[in-house]
Design a protein around this motif. Structure first.
Motif, PDB file in Angstrom:
ATOM      1  N   MET A   1       0.842  -1.186   0.000  1.00  0.00           N
ATOM      2  CA  MET A   1       0.000   0.000   0.000  1.00  0.00           C
ATOM      3  C   MET A   1       0.880   1.240   0.000  1.00  0.00           C
ATOM      4  N   THR A   2       0.659   2.101  -0.981  1.00  0.00           N
ATOM      5  CA  THR A   2       1.572   3.226  -1.187  1.00  0.00           C
ATOM      6  C   THR A   2       0.910   4.587  -0.990  1.00  0.00           C
ATOM      7  N   ASN A   3      -0.382   4.617  -0.704  1.00  0.00           N
ATOM      8  CA  ASN A   3      -1.064   5.874  -0.434  1.00  0.00           C
ATOM      9  C   ASN A   3      -1.332   5.988   1.059  1.00  0.00           C
ATOM     10  N   TYR A   4      -1.380   7.232   1.543  1.00  0.00           N
ATOM     11  CA  TYR A   4      -1.573   7.437   2.977  1.00  0.00           C
ATOM     12  C   TYR A   4      -2.537   8.593   3.213  1.00  0.00           C
ATOM     13  N   VAL A   5      -3.311   8.464   4.274  1.00  0.00           N
ATOM     14  CA  VAL A   5      -4.163   9.535   4.746  1.00  0.00           C
ATOM     15  C   VAL A   5      -3.902   9.684   6.234  1.00  0.00           C
ATOM     16  N   THR A   6      -4.010  10.895   6.746  1.00  0.00           N
ATOM     17  CA  THR A   6      -3.728  11.143   8.157  1.00  0.00           C
ATOM     18  C   THR A   6      -5.025  11.247   8.942  1.00  0.00           C
TER      19      THR A   6
ATOM     20  N   GLU B   1     -10.712   4.336  15.255  1.00  0.00           N
ATOM     21  CA  GLU B   1     -10.926   3.620  13.989  1.00  0.00           C
ATOM     22  C   GLU B   1     -12.044   4.277  13.178  1.00  0.00           C
ATOM     23  N   LEU B   2     -13.024   4.816  13.849  1.00  0.00           N
ATOM     24  CA  LEU B   2     -14.073   5.549  13.137  1.00  0.00           C
ATOM     25  C   LEU B   2     -13.494   6.813  12.506  1.00  0.00           C
ATOM     26  N   GLU B   3     -12.576   7.455  13.210  1.00  0.00           N
ATOM     27  CA  GLU B   3     -11.897   8.633  12.646  1.00  0.00           C
ATOM     28  C   GLU B   3     -11.046   8.253  11.441  1.00  0.00           C
ATOM     29  N   ASP B   4     -10.435   7.051  11.474  1.00  0.00           N
ATOM     30  CA  ASP B   4      -9.676   6.575  10.313  1.00  0.00           C
ATOM     31  C   ASP B   4     -10.589   6.454   9.102  1.00  0.00           C
ATOM     32  N   LEU B   5     -11.765   5.871   9.313  1.00  0.00           N
ATOM     33  CA  LEU B   5     -12.724   5.748   8.217  1.00  0.00           C
ATOM     34  C   LEU B   5     -13.206   7.117   7.744  1.00  0.00           C
ATOM     35  N   GLU B   6     -13.382   8.026   8.679  1.00  0.00           N
ATOM     36  CA  GLU B   6     -13.807   9.381   8.322  1.00  0.00           C
ATOM     37  C   GLU B   6     -12.766  10.049   7.436  1.00  0.00           C
ATOM     38  N   ALA B   7     -11.478   9.839   7.740  1.00  0.00           N
ATOM     39  CA  ALA B   7     -10.411  10.406   6.917  1.00  0.00           C
ATOM     40  C   ALA B   7     -10.412   9.786   5.526  1.00  0.00           C
ATOM     41  N   LEU B   8     -10.656   8.500   5.437  1.00  0.00           N
ATOM     42  CA  LEU B   8     -10.721   7.838   4.139  1.00  0.00           C
ATOM     43  C   LEU B   8     -11.927   8.320   3.332  1.00  0.00           C
TER      44      LEU B   8
ATOM     45  N   ALA C   1     -13.258  11.259   3.534  1.00  0.00           N
ATOM     46  CA  ALA C   1     -12.896  12.589   3.037  1.00  0.00           C
ATOM     47  C   ALA C   1     -11.980  12.480   1.821  1.00  0.00           C
ATOM     48  N   GLU C   2     -11.037  11.545   1.881  1.00  0.00           N
ATOM     49  CA  GLU C   2     -10.119  11.328   0.765  1.00  0.00           C
ATOM     50  C   GLU C   2     -10.876  10.877  -0.483  1.00  0.00           C
ATOM     51  N   ALA C   3     -11.966  10.134  -0.252  1.00  0.00           N
ATOM     52  CA  ALA C   3     -12.776   9.630  -1.365  1.00  0.00           C
ATOM     53  C   ALA C   3     -13.698  10.692  -1.943  1.00  0.00           C
ATOM     54  N   GLY C   4     -13.742  11.855  -1.313  1.00  0.00           N
ATOM     55  CA  GLY C   4     -14.591  12.924  -1.819  1.00  0.00           C
ATOM     56  C   GLY C   4     -15.809  13.195  -0.968  1.00  0.00           C
ATOM     57  N   GLY C   5     -15.920  12.516   0.173  1.00  0.00           N
ATOM     58  CA  GLY C   5     -17.001  12.840   1.093  1.00  0.00           C
ATOM     59  C   GLY C   5     -17.950  11.714   1.415  1.00  0.00           C
ATOM     60  N   THR C   6     -18.026  10.699   0.546  1.00  0.00           N
ATOM     61  CA  THR C   6     -18.917   9.577   0.830  1.00  0.00           C
ATOM     62  C   THR C   6     -18.453   8.352   0.066  1.00  0.00           C
ATOM     63  N   ALA C   7     -18.905   7.171   0.515  1.00  0.00           N
ATOM     64  CA  ALA C   7     -18.539   5.912  -0.131  1.00  0.00           C
ATOM     65  C   ALA C   7     -19.436   4.808   0.394  1.00  0.00           C
ATOM     66  N   HIS C   8     -19.559   3.755  -0.392  1.00  0.00           N
ATOM     67  CA  HIS C   8     -20.135   2.519   0.109  1.00  0.00           C
ATOM     68  C   HIS C   8     -19.093   1.863   1.021  1.00  0.00           C
ATOM     69  N   LEU C   9     -19.562   1.035   1.951  1.00  0.00           N
ATOM     70  CA  LEU C   9     -18.660   0.276   2.810  1.00  0.00           C
ATOM     71  C   LEU C   9     -18.918  -1.211   2.651  1.00  0.00           C
ATOM     72  N   PHE C  10     -17.844  -1.989   2.609  1.00  0.00           N
ATOM     73  CA  PHE C  10     -17.947  -3.437   2.734  1.00  0.00           C
ATOM     74  C   PHE C  10     -17.058  -3.873   3.885  1.00  0.00           C
ATOM     75  N   GLY C  11     -17.643  -4.571   4.863  1.00  0.00           N
ATOM     76  CA  GLY C  11     -16.880  -5.040   6.007  1.00  0.00           C
ATOM     77  C   GLY C  11     -16.945  -6.550   6.114  1.00  0.00           C
ATOM     78  N   ALA C  12     -15.777  -7.179   6.206  1.00  0.00           N
ATOM     79  CA  ALA C  12     -15.694  -8.626   6.324  1.00  0.00           C
ATOM     80  C   ALA C  12     -15.463  -9.014   7.781  1.00  0.00           C
ATOM     81  N   SER C  13     -16.209  -9.995   8.253  1.00  0.00           N
ATOM     82  CA  SER C  13     -16.062 -10.531   9.606  1.00  0.00           C
ATOM     83  C   SER C  13     -16.189  -9.401  10.637  1.00  0.00           C
ATOM     84  N   SER C  14     -15.214  -9.267  11.533  1.00  0.00           N
ATOM     85  CA  SER C  14     -15.311  -8.198  12.525  1.00  0.00           C
ATOM     86  C   SER C  14     -15.197  -6.815  11.897  1.00  0.00           C
ATOM     87  N   GLY C  15     -14.627  -6.739  10.698  1.00  0.00           N
ATOM     88  CA  GLY C  15     -14.630  -5.477   9.969  1.00  0.00           C
ATOM     89  C   GLY C  15     -16.042  -5.044   9.620  1.00  0.00           C
TER      90      GLY C  15
END
Length: 267
Positions: free
Chosen positions: A1-6, A72-79, A81-95
């Motif tokens: 993985m070569t991209n990063y978000v803070t 972890e919710l803040e991590d998703l919030e940053a992602l 934002a990186e995606a442009g403000g919204t996205a679908h989510l797919f979570g596997a198992s405990s994800g």
């Protein structure tokens, strides 16, 4: 993985971005550093802009103590934002549990699909989960990562002989590398039952189960309908929920089976 978000607390979260189209973020489960979802990400990338990330403490992502599910919710919030403000989510198992918590918390997500979320509805697996929570935290804190892994596999329904074979097998070192995240993983599941807050989710949710557990390698100790009952409970709580079972499929969904289901739901 070569991209990063803070993230909000300064933690660097690593991700890959593939394809173009509507945004989809893939949320991995226990002992996954993002690699487990790579085949699914590649399959979905023909129709979607897919963000496959390593959750904090895993792979190339950073980790800033102390841990809290809110981080972890803040991590998703940053992602998001990186995606442009919204996205679908797919979570596997405990994800999947983490993806549902994000939606219940009001993060700007669109549709949410979850697969084999390991909520414990029957009394015996719930008792095992409570015992696991009391033991896995100290094991991780004391650096007893092999013990933590054994506890996790016991909770997942592995027989003693299966655990012994896995310890001698080629994948144990890789699992051990992320075993320090197991206490955090348990926190994402809360008391290992579907939280009532799921009723606050206003977006469409697809609850999928693999149709397997009893007799499956590493899961023989679970009730036959373990994942199906958990998916039913999710669907009962979420106002806009759909159910789907992939008969006799694996706990790690094959892209050519799971992918078309997600594509149809996200479109």
């Amino acid at each position: 993985m070569t991209n990063y978000v803070t993230s909000t607390d300064g933690t660097s979260i690593a991700y890959d971005r593939l394809g173009s189209g509507p945004n989809v973020i893939l949320v991995g489960g226990g002992l996954d550093d993002g690699r487990e979802n790579e085949p699914l990400a590649a399959w979905l990338a023909t129709d979607f802009s897919v963000f496959n990330y390593a959750r904090r403490g895993r792979g190339r992502s950073g980790d800033t103590p102390p841990y809290a599910v809110e981080r972890e919710l803040e991590d998703l919030e940053a992602l998001l934002a990186e995606a442009g403000g919204t996205a679908h989510l797919f979570g596997a198992s405990s994800g999947g549990a983490l993806a549902l918590r994000a939606a219940a918390a009001g993060l700007p997500v669109d549709r949410i699909a979850v697969y084999d979320v390991p909520y414990c509805l029957d009394d015996e697996t719930y008792r095992r989960a409570q015992e696991y929570v009391t033991k896995v935290g100290p094991a991780v804190a004391e650096g007893r990562l092999d013990d933590a892994l054994e506890l996790f596999l016991w909770l997942a329904g592995s027989a003693p002989e299966e655990i012994h074979a896995m310890k001698a097998g080629p994948y144990w070192p890789a699992m051990r590398e992320v075993a320090h995240t197991l206490a955090a993983e348990a926190a994402c599941l809360g008391d290992h039952r579907p939280p009532k807050e799921l009723a606050a989710i206003t977006r469409p949710v697809l609850a999928i189960d693999s149709g397997q557990s009893a007799g499956s390698p590493g899961m023989a100790g679970l009730p036959k309908d373990f994942f199906a009952v958990a998916a039913d409970a999710i669907a009962d709580l979420v106002p806009q929920a759909e159910r789907r079972t992939l008969a006799d499929h694996g706990h790690v969904g094959a892209p050519d089976v799971l992918g078309p289901v997600l594509k149809g739901f996200f479109h």
